[in-house]
Design an enzyme around this catalytic site. Structure first.
Site, PDB file in Angstrom:
ATOM      1  N   THR B 191      14.560   6.719  46.693  1.00 13.40           N
ATOM      2  CA  THR B 191      15.817   7.669  46.379  1.00 13.40           C
ATOM      3  C   THR B 191      17.169   7.817  47.453  1.00 13.40           C
ATOM      4  O   THR B 191      16.680   7.436  48.519  1.00 13.40           O
ATOM      5  CB  THR B 191      15.041   9.182  46.340  1.00 13.40           C
ATOM      6  OG1 THR B 191      15.862   9.943  46.245  1.00 13.40           O
ATOM      7  CG2 THR B 191      14.260   9.287  47.521  1.00 13.40           C
ATOM      8  N   GLU B 338      10.558  12.980  44.470  1.00 10.58           N
ATOM      9  CA  GLU B 338       9.340  13.113  45.484  1.00 10.58           C
ATOM     10  C   GLU B 338       8.206  13.723  44.525  1.00 10.58           C
ATOM     11  O   GLU B 338       7.286  13.802  45.130  1.00 10.58           O
ATOM     12  CB  GLU B 338       9.896  13.975  46.710  1.00 10.58           C
ATOM     13  CG  GLU B 338      10.905  13.267  47.544  1.00 10.58           C
ATOM     14  CD  GLU B 338      12.249  13.203  47.162  1.00 10.58           C
ATOM     15  OE1 GLU B 338      12.678  13.628  45.879  1.00 10.58           O
ATOM     16  OE2 GLU B 338      12.871  13.140  48.088  1.00 10.58           O
ATOM     17  N   LYS B 448      23.609  30.877  55.056  1.00 14.05           N
ATOM     18  CA  LYS B 448      22.767  31.936  55.826  1.00 14.05           C
ATOM     19  C   LYS B 448      23.450  32.939  56.527  1.00 14.05           C
ATOM     20  O   LYS B 448      24.081  32.450  57.671  1.00 14.05           O
ATOM     21  CB  LYS B 448      21.667  31.150  56.670  1.00 14.05           C
ATOM     22  CG  LYS B 448      20.925  30.085  55.658  1.00 14.05           C
ATOM     23  CD  LYS B 448      20.892  28.919  56.037  1.00 14.05           C
ATOM     24  CE  LYS B 448      20.576  27.704  55.052  1.00 14.05           C
ATOM     25  NZ  LYS B 448      21.021  26.216  55.381  1.00 14.05           N
ATOM     26  N   TRP B 453      20.353  34.790  52.598  1.00 12.42           N
ATOM     27  CA  TRP B 453      20.965  33.756  51.944  1.00 12.42           C
ATOM     28  C   TRP B 453      21.649  34.147  50.976  1.00 12.42           C
ATOM     29  O   TRP B 453      21.429  34.853  49.988  1.00 12.42           O
ATOM     30  CB  TRP B 453      19.665  32.936  51.262  1.00 12.42           C
ATOM     31  CG  TRP B 453      19.031  32.265  52.168  1.00 12.42           C
ATOM     32  CD1 TRP B 453      19.173  32.050  53.646  1.00 12.42           C
ATOM     33  CD2 TRP B 453      17.746  31.208  51.909  1.00 12.42           C
ATOM     34  NE1 TRP B 453      18.284  30.993  53.946  1.00 12.42           N
ATOM     35  CE2 TRP B 453      17.601  30.567  53.163  1.00 12.42           C
ATOM     36  CE3 TRP B 453      16.997  31.018  50.765  1.00 12.42           C
ATOM     37  CZ2 TRP B 453      16.365  29.475  52.989  1.00 12.42           C
ATOM     38  CZ3 TRP B 453      16.144  29.844  50.710  1.00 12.42           C
ATOM     39  CH2 TRP B 453      15.633  29.300  51.817  1.00 12.42           C
TER      40      TRP B 453
END
Lengths: 556, 556
Positions: B191, B338, B448, B453
């Site tokens: 990847t 993944e 942030k 967030w």
């Protein structure tokens, strides 16, 4: 360079296959779907999870932790479902007590499994009373009550740790469950043979999770006579102490399906629940289906959406036909206590779905197609693999990730079960070119002659067609040259005008040998006559006694 | 007493979860079902199994055994499917080479994976020629040819070990596969991120088998907008080198479904195969669906039975609507390299199925519901679990039995991926009360500020609605007091009469803060104007460069 196992970074989590994980999906998918206990109580999946947490908390307070054993004596109930999850989720072992065993056998299993706590329905409390001071491992007994029991605490010589609902009420609504090894024992229960003490079989979290996924795939992913999905309405009619009610409660919970637990099996209540909830999926032994199908009340209930999987013993074609005529979508499943249990389902392949129902009967009554992850072979007496030609018979041996890895504390019978690295079912069967398994015999009833296997069932079928034959059994008797030889024993009908001779009956086999249906070595050497056949306590022909009788008669 | 693992009698077999076992079911269920390669070749499942045996035999003859690595460079084909099984079944590792990487990246992966044998389609042979003498681990190269290549052997500087079909012809039709540990590595592939070398992810037999069962259950067992079962006709439109074509070839093979492998993706061929085989299930990235939906030819094809699962990037609502209008049953799936990859599917719950299609769009475009066995949580920057209220955002972290346990030979990034025992996806999302995940941002694009967030995407959406805004991007810039503060950069439309001011645009946020949609700390401190935004080579806004630009501008 040799096998390369995947490397794992230190912080990686490999997500063990724990029973807890089966609950994640329904809590996302259908948290408000309902679970019913008779006509008494209803819970949502959200409440189920809360009750599982409370039960885990209550059991922890009673001292239950990893490796301890919690036994249940109950009818099919939401409480049993809660125990199916809460007990293993604690890392403890759930012992599902077979309440149909004789009291002494039941006591044997309680002591053999070393139960720490017993959750007991008030119906079985008098029974447990009788075991007082004979259950050294049992530390606490929790009472479970149904509406019929009223509110008063029943008389008992045992010291009760409390009542199930009261203990749940006192416990916190959340519980932190630890992670642990997926090979931890989750369940144990006992299977009885014709001889010896009950044998304990046991299953791990991993095995139950894989059984759930394998069975669910077989039930939902293949185009066949049923269209089971999360819209199913499920009601078990196989006791939950009997091989996890065939594993369906775990599968149906993962699905988030509506579930109905009927308590003690009473025909009127079963039919009422079937009708009221429009149940679409059940499973039971042929006897229960027969009882329902032949009841007067069945005629007033619409069962045209009901699928019923039959196991425990073969589904007779007559019963299958009668059920189909009532609109019931009936077919066979196969497995045993040692196999968690599901091995096969008689899913009809798409090309068979176009057959008229009458012709589907033979397929619905087959033992079935192996479900995903099940490897199923036929072995002859020497362990040689038999072809899948619909004719060659062999003992059914299996490999799949959900087989008991032995009998509890019984190394000799464990090795016997697993000799050669395959689990031996003790069933003799054929597999046809389409992959359908058909069991023909128990191996102990098979006659081994000249290195070949002869099915006693097949020979009995031939003889039973003669009008003079009332009952018949074929057994193998020791033979120096051939190992065994088949001998038939016949009870003649008493209402016949003329007598029937041994030669008359042996003549039945000649045309079958001629046209190749039967091997010449399969023809019984002798046909003996008796006024009656020896029977076991449950009314089955006792072939063990019969074999001795025949051997004696031939020796005389 | 401590956790009690199940005892195993010596001869017991515990049936490891090997990829081989996925083939048992279709060989019983539908041995004569077909698998098609473009309009060139057709095979039955029986033939597929025979070809897998032959490929295994041919590879063994080339010296491939347990732990060796076999790479494939091919379009989507039956050959690729054969390699999906034969290579891992030998205990070897399948490296699915991403043929879209730059040549140097591709060479990097060949050397990093230490490929022993490469199976290469003639189309990629010139590319491989260019790597001559730079692939020290590669011992043999096998050529794969399509009809378009003709019979002649192509020119090459490499020494070929033979041609795929010829090698299969020479190999025996049966192969004895050994049993081995289910944690053996089965596949590896790479990847690419925005920086650094490609990273290798790897999956074991156990992981691929569990991914197959989990995904299949999600696809088939839940009542939703699709009714997938063994009657499906499947055609991948995601390359097989890309996370096992999202694992569908394994799932569809277990099902015994009809499969169509389209080779190189050519719109005319894709539409022809879709139509000719009445394909019912595919998956692709939005770009491919967009290409098909906007082609002229699509109008002449009936796609009303076609379900398409969209992954790789978010399904835009406009594209979803356009596809639905053509009768295409389109919805979202989510995962990453993944994660094997499937984590969620945007299955519509039964109560959403009654909505008109226009209202279903928002649900079909959600990231979806976690599939069985997937645990999915939102963590804030401190690893604290966020509530599932549809508002609280957090990074998506997962646990499930099919996650790469690290990056190959990269301990630092492996630990980073798995910090705290959860796999960190790098995606920021909310989860609503119904359990639906909605990704809002990549974490590196999240701002942030003051421990909270802020989604850059959300702010960009607000600004993009102003008629004066042509393009917009919001980034976080370092702030001593708050950590970061949001700053917007806008490209104004050039065709407008009057100019737009910073104050005009900041005013857009006031009503949103007032009604509680937006926190006051989320409002950008500044709105800057630019003639254009920096872009990456594939045309995405390059926020890394933009952040530097903004920081520089504010410092000046």
């Amino acid at each position: 360079m040799g096998l390369r196992l995947i490397p794992r970074t230190q912080s990686a989590h490999d997500a063990p296959l724990l029973i807890h994980r089966l609950l994640d999906t329904p809590l996302r998918q259908s948290p408000d779907q309902t679970i019913h206990y008779r006509d008494e109580r209803t819970f949502t999946y959200k409440q189920l999870y809360e009750r599982i947490c409370r039960l885990a908390g209550a059991l922890s307070k009673l001292g239950i932790g990893q490796g301890d054993t919690v036994a249940v004596m109950d009818w099919d109930s939401n409480r049993y479902l809660e125990a199916f999850f809460a007990v293993p989720m604690l890392g403890a072992v759930l012992h599902t007590i077979n309440v149909r065993l004789s009291p002494e056998q039941m006591l044997y299993t309680i002591n053999h499994a070393k139960d720490d706590v017993i959750l007991v329905n008030a119906d079985f409390l008098p029974l447990l009373d009788g075991f007082k001071d004979r259950m050294p491992s049992v530390k606490r007994v929790v009472l479970m009550r149904d509406a019929a029991h009223g509110d008063a605490m029943p008389e008992t010589a045992l010291e009760l740790a409390g009542e199930y609902e009261a203990l749940l009420d006192e416990a916190p609504a959340e519980h932190h469950f630890e992670l642990f090894d997926e090979n931890a024992m989750a369940t144990v229960f006992y299977t009885t043979g014709t001889t010896g003490d009950p044998k304990g079989v046991y299953f791990s979290h991993r095995q139950l999770v894989l059984h759930t996924l394998g069975t669910l795939t077989a039930l939902t992913a293949f185009r066949c006579q049923t269209n089971i999905d999360s819209g199913a309405v499920y009601m078990p009619i196989t006791p939950m102490f009997h091989v996890h009610a065939w594993g369906f409660p775990y599968a149906m919970t993962l699905l988030g399906a509506k579930q109905i637990y009927p308590g003690r099996y009473e025909p009127a209540m079963l039919l009422r629940l079937l009708s009221e909830h429009d149940v679409t999926l059940s499973h039971c032994v042929p006897t229960i289906l027969h009882m329902l199908v032949s009841s007067e009340a069945v005629k007033s209930v619409d069962l045209s959406r009901w699928a019923v999987i039959i196991g425990g013993s073969a589904l007779p074609q007559g019963l299958c036909r009668a059920a189909l005529e009532l609109g019931i979508n009936v077919y066979t499943g196969y497995g045993m206590s040692e196999t968690c249990p599901v091995l096969t389902l008689a899913n009809l392949k798409p090309n068979l779905l176009d057959l008229p129902l009458a012709e589907q009967v033979q397929w619905r009554c087959r033992t079935g197609l192996a479900v995903p992850l099940v490897q199923l072979e036929l072995h002859d007496a020497n362990g040689a693999r038999q072809p899948h030609d619909g004719k060659s018979a062999g003992e059914v041996v299996v490999r799949t990730p959900w087989l008991t890895q032995g009998y509890l504390d019984d190394s000799e019978r464990s090795e016997q079960l697993w000799r050669g690295g395959w689990l031996h079912t003790g069933d003799v069967a054929t597999i046809d070119a389409e992959g359908y398994l058909q069991i023909t015999d128990r191996i102990k009833d098979v006659i081994k002659t000249g290195g070949e296997w002869v099915s006693s069932l097949e020979l009995e079928n031939v003889l039973s067609k003669h009008e003079a034959v009332s009952e018949v059994a074929v057994v193998g008797v020791a033979d120096e040259r051939w190992g065994e030889r088949p001998v038939a024993v016949v009870v003649p009908r008493i209402d016949l005008s003329g007598p029937v001779s041994e030669a008359d009956l042996k003549a039945l086999f000649a045309p079958l040998v001629e046209d190749g249906t039967l091997s010449s070595y399969a023809v019984p050497d002798r046909v003996l006559f008796r006024d009656q056949l020896p029977k076991t306590s449950v009314g089955k022909i006792d072939k063990k006694v019969l074999r001795q009788d025949v051997a004696q008669a031939l020796a005389d």
